[in-house]
Design an enzyme around this catalytic site. Structure first.
Site, PDB file in Angstrom:
ATOM      1  N   ASP A  13       0.815  -1.223   0.000  1.00 40.98           N
ATOM      2  CA  ASP A  13       0.000   0.000   0.000  1.00 40.98           C
ATOM      3  C   ASP A  13       0.848   1.273   0.000  1.00 40.98           C
ATOM      4  O   ASP A  13       0.442   2.301   0.536  1.00 40.98           O
ATOM      5  CB  ASP A  13      -0.970   0.019   1.198  1.00 40.98           C
ATOM      6  CG  ASP A  13      -1.777  -1.256   1.281  1.00 40.98           C
ATOM      7  OD1 ASP A  13      -2.293  -1.668   0.234  1.00 40.98           O
ATOM      8  OD2 ASP A  13      -1.878  -1.844   2.369  1.00 40.98           O
ATOM      9  N   LYS A  16       2.268   2.077  -5.091  1.00 42.33           N
ATOM     10  CA  LYS A  16       2.987   1.556  -6.271  1.00 42.33           C
ATOM     11  C   LYS A  16       2.167   1.723  -7.546  1.00 42.33           C
ATOM     12  O   LYS A  16       2.718   1.941  -8.614  1.00 42.33           O
ATOM     13  CB  LYS A  16       3.286   0.057  -6.097  1.00 42.33           C
ATOM     14  CG  LYS A  16       4.297  -0.251  -5.032  1.00 42.33           C
ATOM     15  CD  LYS A  16       4.498  -1.747  -4.894  1.00 42.33           C
ATOM     16  CE  LYS A  16       3.277  -2.487  -4.402  1.00 42.33           C
ATOM     17  NZ  LYS A  16       2.846  -2.179  -3.041  1.00 42.33           N
ATOM     18  N   GLY A  40      -4.161  -4.553  -4.432  1.00 36.76           N
ATOM     19  CA  GLY A  40      -5.157  -3.550  -4.811  1.00 36.76           C
ATOM     20  C   GLY A  40      -4.420  -2.292  -5.223  1.00 36.76           C
ATOM     21  O   GLY A  40      -3.936  -1.548  -4.381  1.00 36.76           O
ATOM     22  N   HIS A  41      -4.270  -2.098  -6.512  1.00 41.20           N
ATOM     23  CA  HIS A  41      -3.534  -0.933  -7.008  1.00 41.20           C
ATOM     24  C   HIS A  41      -4.520   0.079  -7.586  1.00 41.20           C
ATOM     25  O   HIS A  41      -5.311  -0.249  -8.461  1.00 41.20           O
ATOM     26  CB  HIS A  41      -2.505  -1.361  -8.063  1.00 41.20           C
ATOM     27  CG  HIS A  41      -1.398  -2.191  -7.495  1.00 41.20           C
ATOM     28  ND1 HIS A  41      -0.383  -2.696  -8.253  1.00 41.20           N
ATOM     29  CD2 HIS A  41      -1.157  -2.586  -6.223  1.00 41.20           C
ATOM     30  CE1 HIS A  41       0.443  -3.378  -7.463  1.00 41.20           C
ATOM     31  NE2 HIS A  41      -0.017  -3.324  -6.231  1.00 41.20           N
ATOM     32  N   GLN A 207       2.186  -6.008  -3.145  1.00 41.02           N
ATOM     33  CA  GLN A 207       2.504  -6.073  -1.705  1.00 41.02           C
ATOM     34  C   GLN A 207       3.796  -5.274  -1.449  1.00 41.02           C
ATOM     35  O   GLN A 207       4.038  -4.329  -2.165  1.00 41.02           O
ATOM     36  CB  GLN A 207       2.612  -7.526  -1.222  1.00 41.02           C
ATOM     37  CG  GLN A 207       1.275  -8.278  -1.185  1.00 41.02           C
ATOM     38  CD  GLN A 207       0.886  -8.870  -2.524  1.00 41.02           C
ATOM     39  OE1 GLN A 207       1.697  -9.499  -3.180  1.00 41.02           O
ATOM     40  NE2 GLN A 207      -0.349  -8.680  -2.934  1.00 41.02           N
TER      41      GLN A 207
END
Ligand code: IMP
Length: 413
Positions: A13, A16, A40-41, A207
């Site tokens: 988080d 990225k 989750g990007h 991650q």
């Protein structure tokens, strides 16, 4: 001819997705190289937030999205994002490695079961089936994207997987083949050709380093290698192609899920940072744990990844705090140390020692000025903080992200 890698230097988080988007603008291809739909990007363009769990978020900037062998393909998430690309009129067809393993509903069920069995020692997984699917890969019983096309052996493989789990696969393999066949291919061959013909490839990590299965805070980690070197293993690109490793770190630290967190903060300041920073999981919606910057941990992450340059995100979230803290060393057994690696196996025993910094304030107009005119327009106290951080890490900082929106990025010339 270059391969750049974007990796997270904390517990995920770090932002990225946004950095990958910014750096993907002149890339031909952007690749996810590990993890599955646990990631989750998010990229915010204008007022719209685009969320990716499976495809590399950088593809929004135009390059072809690729999912490499080291990933777990979650068909549902993939299908959803495919739809998004179609809606946006994306000009490229995604490519998925035939060697990527598939996550089935039985993996998600096994993930949930394992977590409840662990009770108080639960890892706090995203329940996306990541651990069980990687376990099946290592047991050599998993089903890969390519196996869907090998009709002779597929049924037997599926039957064995069901027997092992004592559960139904609950997936229509014929339907999956129909969905995935058009995208399945030889990723190492394709990527090496792109690089050979002068194209730039960006590898987008998911991650963060401290969640790496080997180098992170085991067992409170994910089930893959999140570090930059795995980008080469997973894609089949030789390490000699490496150009730049870009490490992404937030101006503070967050962690979602259980596990040690030496600089964790609670109370009003932590709540304020959580709300301002929107620190809730993209995949699960869970509130993230909040803490100050941890220099020993960051130095360790830079070392393990071989970071060439750092992007610092969310400096704006700390705006208007009277003081900002950063942990410079730990006290363990009454002795001071700057080492993270020496105490990785008993991180819950370390006490952080902090340095304090004068806060900064960033208003909308100031931010826009910095974006237009450059680094020197950033608030002086924030610049001092970044320059201090550079000295601590012995790595230069070349990007400061100062807002969620993609254009709120200041690049140092
Ligand atoms: P898993 O990857 O779902 O097995 O979860 C293992 C650990 O990694 C948990 O602590 C999760 O919260 C964490 N994790 C997995 N993916 C992400 C991510 O994208 N961001 C932050 N933490 C993550």
């Amino acid at each position: 001819m270059s391969v750049d890698v974007v990796v997270g230097l904390q517990w995920g988080d770090e932002g990225k997705g946004k950095i990958s988007y910014v750096l993907s603008r002149d890339a031909e291809v952007v690749v996810r190289f590990q993890g599955g739909a646990n990631a989750g990007h998010t990229v915010k363009i204008g007022e719209t937030r685009y969320k990716f769990n499976m495809l590399p978020a950088g593809c929004l900037a135009g390059p072809r999205p690729v999912i490499a062998a080291g990933c777990l393909l979650d068909p549902e998430a993939f299908e959803k994002e495919l739809q998004l690309l179609k809606t946006l009129g994306h000009r490229h067809k995604p490519l998925i490695s035939t060697a990527a393993h598939i996550v089935f509903p039985l993996h998600r069920e096994a993930d949930a079961k394992l977590e409840s069995l662990r009770g108080e020692a639960a890892v706090g997984t995203t329940r996306r089936g990541i651990g069980p699917a990687y376990a099946d890969k290592m047991l050599r019983v998993g089903i890969r994207v390519g196996d869907l096309l090998a009709r002779n052996s597929l049924e037997k493989r599926a039957a064995f997987l069901q027997k092992l789990h004592g559960a139904e696969l609950r997936a229509d393999l014929e339907k999956l083949r129909y969905l995935l066949e058009p995208f399945a291919g030889n990723v190492p061959g394709y990527l090496n050709d792109v690089v050979e013909s002068g194209g730039r490839v960006l590898l987008e990590g998911a991650q963060g380093t401290l969640l790496d299965i080997d180098h992170g805070t085991y067992p409170y980690v994910t089930s893959s290698n999140t570090v930059a070197a795995n980008g080469f293993v997973s894609t089949g690109l030789p390490i000699s192609r490496k150009q730049l490793i870009i490490g992404v770190a937030k101006a503070y630290t967050t962690r979602v899920g259980a596990g040690p967190f030496p600089t964790e903060a609670t109370g009003q300041v932590a709540d304020l940072i959580r709300e301002r920073g929107g620190e809730y999981g993209t995949t699960t919606g869970r509130p993230r744990r909040i803490g100050w910057l941890d220099i020993p941990a960051l130095r360790y992450a830079c070392m393990i990844n071989g970071v060439d340059t750092v992007a610092v995100t969310k400096g704006d979230v700390l705006s208007s705090l009277p003081t900002v803290k950063a942990c410079v060393r730990y006290v363990v057994d009454g002795v001071e140390t700057e080492s993270f690696g020496d105490f990785l196996h008993r991180l819950d025993e370390v006490q952080p020692v902090y340095e304090e910094f004068r806060g900064w304030s960033m208003d909308e107009a100031g931010l826009r000025r910095a974006v237009e005119k450059g680094w020197d327009e950033l608030p002086p106290n924030f610049r001092e903080y970044l320059e201090w951080l550079e000295k601590q890490l012995r790595v230069n900082i070349s990007i400061a992200s100062v807002g969620e929106e993609a254009s709120l990025t200041v690049t140092r010339k």
